[in-house]
Design a protein around this motif. Structure first.
Motif, PDB file in Angstrom:
ATOM      1  N   LYS A  61       0.833  -1.203   0.000  1.00 31.12           N
ATOM      2  CA  LYS A  61       0.000   0.000   0.000  1.00 31.12           C
ATOM      3  C   LYS A  61       0.872   1.259   0.000  1.00 31.12           C
ATOM      4  N   ASN A  62       0.303   2.323  -0.550  1.00 36.41           N
ATOM      5  CA  ASN A  62       1.014   3.597  -0.530  1.00 36.41           C
ATOM      6  C   ASN A  62       0.709   4.347   0.774  1.00 36.41           C
ATOM      7  N   GLU A  63       1.147   5.589   0.852  1.00 37.01           N
ATOM      8  CA  GLU A  63       0.991   6.365   2.080  1.00 37.01           C
ATOM      9  C   GLU A  63      -0.463   6.627   2.434  1.00 37.01           C
ATOM     10  N   TYR A  64      -1.350   6.478   1.444  1.00 35.21           N
ATOM     11  CA  TYR A  64      -2.768   6.697   1.684  1.00 35.21           C
ATOM     12  C   TYR A  64      -3.519   5.387   1.918  1.00 35.21           C
ATOM     13  N   GLU A  65      -2.769   4.285   2.045  1.00 33.79           N
ATOM     14  CA  GLU A  65      -3.337   2.945   2.255  1.00 33.79           C
ATOM     15  C   GLU A  65      -4.063   2.423   1.024  1.00 33.79           C
ATOM     16  N   ASN A  66      -3.870   3.071  -0.127  1.00 31.30           N
ATOM     17  CA  ASN A  66      -4.385   2.533  -1.385  1.00 31.30           C
ATOM     18  C   ASN A  66      -3.384   1.542  -1.961  1.00 31.30           C
ATOM     19  N   LEU A  67      -3.794   0.845  -3.010  1.00 35.26           N
ATOM     20  CA  LEU A  67      -2.912  -0.102  -3.676  1.00 35.26           C
ATOM     21  C   LEU A  67      -1.753   0.639  -4.339  1.00 35.26           C
ATOM     22  N   GLY A  68      -0.519   0.326  -3.914  1.00 36.94           N
ATOM     23  CA  GLY A  68       0.659   0.981  -4.467  1.00 36.94           C
ATOM     24  C   GLY A  68       1.452   0.093  -5.398  1.00 36.94           C
ATOM     25  N   LYS A  69       1.555  -1.186  -5.061  1.00 35.09           N
ATOM     26  CA  LYS A  69       2.281  -2.143  -5.890  1.00 35.09           C
ATOM     27  C   LYS A  69       1.669  -3.521  -5.698  1.00 35.09           C
ATOM     28  N   LEU A  70       1.555  -4.258  -6.803  1.00 35.85           N
ATOM     29  CA  LEU A  70       1.018  -5.615  -6.769  1.00 35.85           C
ATOM     30  C   LEU A  70       2.038  -6.556  -7.391  1.00 35.85           C
ATOM     31  N   ILE A  71       2.453  -7.567  -6.641  1.00 31.93           N
ATOM     32  CA  ILE A  71       3.442  -8.539  -7.113  1.00 31.93           C
ATOM     33  C   ILE A  71       2.804  -9.922  -7.094  1.00 31.93           C
ATOM     34  N   ILE A  72       2.770 -10.573  -8.245  1.00 30.21           N
ATOM     35  CA  ILE A  72       2.204 -11.918  -8.373  1.00 30.21           C
ATOM     36  C   ILE A  72       3.321 -12.870  -8.788  1.00 30.21           C
ATOM     37  N   THR A  73       3.595 -13.857  -7.947  1.00 30.56           N
ATOM     38  CA  THR A  73       4.704 -14.784  -8.164  1.00 30.56           C
ATOM     39  C   THR A  73       4.176 -16.203  -8.315  1.00 30.56           C
ATOM     40  N   ASP A  74       4.644 -16.914  -9.343  1.00 26.24           N
ATOM     41  CA  ASP A  74       4.232 -18.302  -9.531  1.00 26.24           C
ATOM     42  C   ASP A  74       5.456 -19.187  -9.713  1.00 26.24           C
ATOM     43  N   ASN A  75       5.243 -20.492  -9.698  1.00 22.22           N
ATOM     44  CA  ASN A  75       6.349 -21.441  -9.887  1.00 22.22           C
ATOM     45  C   ASN A  75       6.152 -22.285 -11.140  1.00 22.22           C
ATOM     46  N   CYS A  76       5.485 -21.718 -12.150  1.00 22.69           N
ATOM     47  CA  CYS A  76       5.257 -22.448 -13.396  1.00 22.69           C
ATOM     48  C   CYS A  76       6.590 -22.828 -14.040  1.00 22.69           C
ATOM     49  N   ASN A  77       6.709 -24.067 -14.441  1.00 26.18           N
ATOM     50  CA  ASN A  77       7.968 -24.574 -14.981  1.00 26.18           C
ATOM     51  C   ASN A  77       8.340 -23.887 -16.283  1.00 26.18           C
ATOM     52  N   ASN A  78       9.566 -23.414 -16.356  1.00 21.57           N
ATOM     53  CA  ASN A  78      10.183 -22.882 -17.578  1.00 21.57           C
ATOM     54  C   ASN A  78       9.558 -21.582 -18.086  1.00 21.57           C
ATOM     55  N   GLY A  79       8.876 -20.857 -17.204  1.00 23.34           N
ATOM     56  CA  GLY A  79       8.440 -19.502 -17.519  1.00 23.34           C
ATOM     57  C   GLY A  79       7.722 -19.348 -18.846  1.00 23.34           C
ATOM     58  N   LEU A 193     -11.112   1.145  -2.145  1.00 24.83           N
ATOM     59  CA  LEU A 193     -10.812   0.365  -0.952  1.00 24.83           C
ATOM     60  C   LEU A 193      -9.446   0.747  -0.402  1.00 24.83           C
ATOM     61  N   LYS A 194      -9.302   0.564   0.892  1.00 27.22           N
ATOM     62  CA  LYS A 194      -8.045   0.885   1.552  1.00 27.22           C
ATOM     63  C   LYS A 194      -7.655  -0.236   2.500  1.00 27.22           C
ATOM     64  N   GLY A 195      -6.361  -0.315   2.806  1.00 28.58           N
ATOM     65  CA  GLY A 195      -5.854  -1.216   3.835  1.00 28.58           C
ATOM     66  C   GLY A 195      -6.253  -2.661   3.640  1.00 28.58           C
ATOM     67  N   ASP A 196      -6.724  -3.280   4.718  1.00 34.69           N
ATOM     68  CA  ASP A 196      -7.068  -4.705   4.687  1.00 34.69           C
ATOM     69  C   ASP A 196      -8.258  -5.010   3.797  1.00 34.69           C
ATOM     70  N   ASP A 197      -9.063  -4.003   3.486  1.00 30.81           N
ATOM     71  CA  ASP A 197     -10.218  -4.241   2.602  1.00 30.81           C
ATOM     72  C   ASP A 197      -9.756  -4.665   1.209  1.00 30.81           C
ATOM     73  N   ILE A 198      -8.563  -4.219   0.788  1.00 29.37           N
ATOM     74  CA  ILE A 198      -8.021  -4.636  -0.504  1.00 29.37           C
ATOM     75  C   ILE A 198      -7.751  -6.132  -0.485  1.00 29.37           C
ATOM     76  N   ASN A 199      -7.106  -6.608   0.582  1.00 30.29           N
ATOM     77  CA  ASN A 199      -6.808  -8.037   0.711  1.00 30.29           C
ATOM     78  C   ASN A 199      -8.090  -8.861   0.716  1.00 30.29           C
ATOM     79  N   LYS A 200      -9.080  -8.411   1.451  1.00 31.34           N
ATOM     80  CA  LYS A 200     -10.347  -9.142   1.541  1.00 31.34           C
ATOM     81  C   LYS A 200     -11.043  -9.189   0.184  1.00 31.34           C
ATOM     82  N   ASP A 201     -10.989  -8.094  -0.545  1.00 31.06           N
ATOM     83  CA  ASP A 201     -11.618  -8.039  -1.857  1.00 31.06           C
ATOM     84  C   ASP A 201     -10.921  -8.983  -2.834  1.00 31.06           C
ATOM     85  N   PHE A 202      -9.577  -9.003  -2.808  1.00 34.09           N
ATOM     86  CA  PHE A 202      -8.819  -9.917  -3.663  1.00 34.09           C
ATOM     87  C   PHE A 202      -9.146 -11.369  -3.326  1.00 34.09           C
TER      88      PHE A 202
END
Length: 259
Positions: A61-79, A193-202
């Motif tokens: 989250k950024n300083e306003y508790e909005n979504l600032g960066k989203l990182i999605i990581t997977d382990n799919c073989n050979n990209g 949405l802000k803060g934990d509400d983003i996580n709950k929504d996702f």
């Protein structure tokens, strides 16, 4: 694959054809569509949901508790496959379309779905992946692509780098697979949405979209380290099942025009 910053004009003029519009037109159309964060998240998750067994989602989250960066990581073989192909055969070119996009078992219909959804919501998108033991970092700076003078080159990522395994692990934290990093989000798209509400929504969106995959496969999905657990479907409840009705839809095709 080089980037528009280093690509020779004569070398690239035939890759996508000379009649295509500039990427800025494509970007305008993408951002005019009815994308929301649920659709964007689904576009990024479709492939690893069927091809991996581990997905980690990190929300910053950024300083306003909005979504600032989203990182999605997977382990799919050979990209990503065909990563070193030129022109529209490369999955990181916005002119790319998968050959199997019409298959019924493909969740994502078009090869550019992940890229387009990223372009719809943010100004900076980065992929980190490993293919045949070579590590890559691909960056899309969408304002730079919009302002690129050459039409063909505007469809390519701004940076396409081979990186060390140490840098790959430092970003990705796994020995295989890919990470997608979305940042510099466009104001107004997801500042409700802000803060934990983003996580709950996702979490709710993932459960609503992929509950049968989560329930019937070995894949594990976490958001900020919390494992997403499937919510039982009401219609699968043993007390409700006797009341369920099976319906069948039949479609008659016209033998003349096959419609």
């Amino acid at each position: 694959m080089s980037t528009f910053e280093s690509r020779d004009n004569e070398q690239t003029k035939d890759y996508l054809g000379n009649m295509i519009p500039h990427f800025k037109t494509r970007l305008h159309h993408i951002r005019s569509r009815s994308y929301n964060m649920a659709k964007i998240l689904n576009e990024q998750l479709d492939y690893p949901m069927l091809n991996g067994d581990k997905i980690d989602i990190k929300i910053e989250k950024n300083e306003y508790e909005n979504l600032g960066k989203l990182i999605i990581t997977d382990n799919c073989n050979n990209g990503f496959q065909n990563i070193n192909e030129e022109g529209k055969n490369n999955p990181f070119c916005f002119g790319f379309e998968k050959e199997n996009h019409k298959k019924d078992d493909e969740l994502s219909e078009f090869g550019c779905g992940g890229k387009e959804s990223g372009a719809a919501c943010c100004n900076l998108m980065t992929y980190v992946t490993k293919v045949d033991d070579v590590c890559y970092k691909i960056t899309y700076d969408f304002p730079k692509m919009r302002d690129c003078e050459n039409i063909n080159d505007s469809y390519y990522p701004t940076k396409f780098e081979i990186i060390s395994n140490e840098e790959y692990i430092g970003i990705h934290h796994l020995e295989q697979g890919s990470s997608i990093i979305l940042e510099k989000f466009i104001y107004g798209l997801y500042n409700v949405l802000k803060g934990d509400d983003i996580n709950k929504d996702f979490e709710k969106n993932i459960n609503d979209t992929y509950k049968y995959i989560l329930k019937n496969s070995r894949i594990q999905v976490t958001i900020d380290g919390k494992l997403i657990e499937t919510i039982d479907n009401l219609f699968d409840n043993k007390l409700v099942k006797p009341l369920n009705l099976d319906c069948h839809l039949c479609v008659k095709r016209n033998p003349i025009d096959n419609k």
